[in-house]
Write a protein that holds these residues in place. Structure first.
Motif, PDB file in Angstrom:
ATOM      1  N   ASP A  53       0.838  -1.192   0.000  1.00 16.41           N
ATOM      2  CA  ASP A  53       0.000   0.000   0.000  1.00 16.41           C
ATOM      3  C   ASP A  53       0.878   1.250   0.000  1.00 16.41           C
ATOM      4  N   PRO A 271      -7.308   0.157  -1.670  1.00 18.24           N
ATOM      5  CA  PRO A 271      -6.156   1.049  -1.540  1.00 18.24           C
ATOM      6  C   PRO A 271      -5.085   0.684  -2.585  1.00 18.24           C
ATOM      7  N   PRO A 272      -4.151   1.589  -2.880  1.00 19.35           N
ATOM      8  CA  PRO A 272      -4.083   2.944  -2.333  1.00 19.35           C
ATOM      9  C   PRO A 272      -4.849   3.982  -3.181  1.00 19.35           C
TER      10      PRO A 272
END
Length: 297
Positions: A53, A271-272
């Motif tokens: 992430d 995410p991200p």
């Protein structure tokens, strides 16, 4: 009573508690108990299974399932303060690092194949993919046969190129290949027009395209070289740990909780970049959840 790793998971679940409580610890569970630590192998760019992430921490669908196994290990071994080490692996080194004890399980996008079962073991299938190609829409490539005379990229240590050479429509084609060290590098070769196609599993192609600056420039060919099951990879001939993995992951599937975990990563923003993969459960995936198994291809 003996535990066989390939019997129905319901029976394996019974064996799990029997094996750990009534027998001396062996294999991975003994190693974890003795060291007070477990090492989880993860991938850096296998979106959305196992990837980094924006804080450079591994997350993903496979990581969520592996964390549940880690919690089960803590409970089974009564180690609430178990240390969890995270080790990045690649397609090329994941099997050697598992075999030599550097990692205790691999959580990523690894195909459970009969060939690999000679070296390692697998938990229950948690995804089913089709091996195919991503191309630029502007390339004019509509089918795999159009790759004749072209250069393709794929990731080192994967099954893609052998499948392409065995495929009826491409086995006699003149195709050059360039190998990326990971899926991000293989996709970069395509995006920079150094290759005409990236041969890989459809969901991994979708992950790379979804995170590209211009995702609308790419398409995934509808043809399939082979359907393959993904599983977490374990050491071979380690029935105690495999039984615990089967019991944990199989239980998530049987309870129906797997559908929530799947939706989190495949049909919701992730995410991200809060991109939605828009990859609902396919019939083979639903079948794998309904009947947990570790069959290879």
């Amino acid at each position: 009573m003996k535990c066989f790793p390939r019997v129905m998971l319901g029976l394996v679940a019974v064996c799990a508690s029997f094996a750990v409580s009534a027998q001396e610890l062996t294999g991975t569970l003994k190693k974890i108990k003795d060291t007070g630590a477990i090492t989880v192998g993860y991938r850096e760019s296998s979106i959305p299974f196992s990837y980094l992430d924006d804080k450079q921490q591994p997350i993903g669908y496979a990581m969520d399932l592996c964390r549940r196994v880690v919690e089960a290990v803590k409970t089974e071994l009564k180690l609430p303060n178990l240390k969890v080490n995270l080790q990045p692996v690649t397609s090329s080194n994941r099997i050697p690092l598992l075999q030599n004890g550097t990692i205790d399980m691999e959580c990523g996008s690894t195909t459970n194949s009969v060939e690999r079962q000679k070296q390692v073991a697998f938990g229950p299938t948690y995804f089913v993919i089709n091996v195919t190609a991503a191309v630029k829409k502007s390339s004019g490539i509509k089918q795999l046969a159009d790759l004749n005379g072209k250069t393709i990229s794929t990731t080192s240590g994967t099954t893609s190129v052998p499948l392409l050479k065995q495929y009826e429509k491409t086995k006699n084609a003149e195709i050059r290949e360039i190998y990326g060290k990971d899926h991000a590098e293989s996709f970069l070769l395509l995006s920079q027009d150094r290759t005409a196609a990236f041969i890989m599993d459809d969901i991994l192609l979708a992950g790379q395209i979804a995170n590209a600056p211009n995702p609308q420039d790419y398409m995934i060919l509808p043809e399939s070289l082979r359907q393959e099951p993904y599983s977490m990879m374990l050491r071979k001939d380690d029935p105690q740990f495999k039984a615990l993995v089967d019991k944990t992951v199989g239980g998530i599937m049987k309870s129906g909780e797997i559908h929530k975990i799947y939706a989190k990563w495949f049909t919701s923003p992730i995410p991200p970049k809060n991109i939605n993969m828009n990859f609902p459960e396919t019939p083979p995936i639903k079948e794998a959840f309904a009947n947990p198994n570790d069959k290879g291809v």
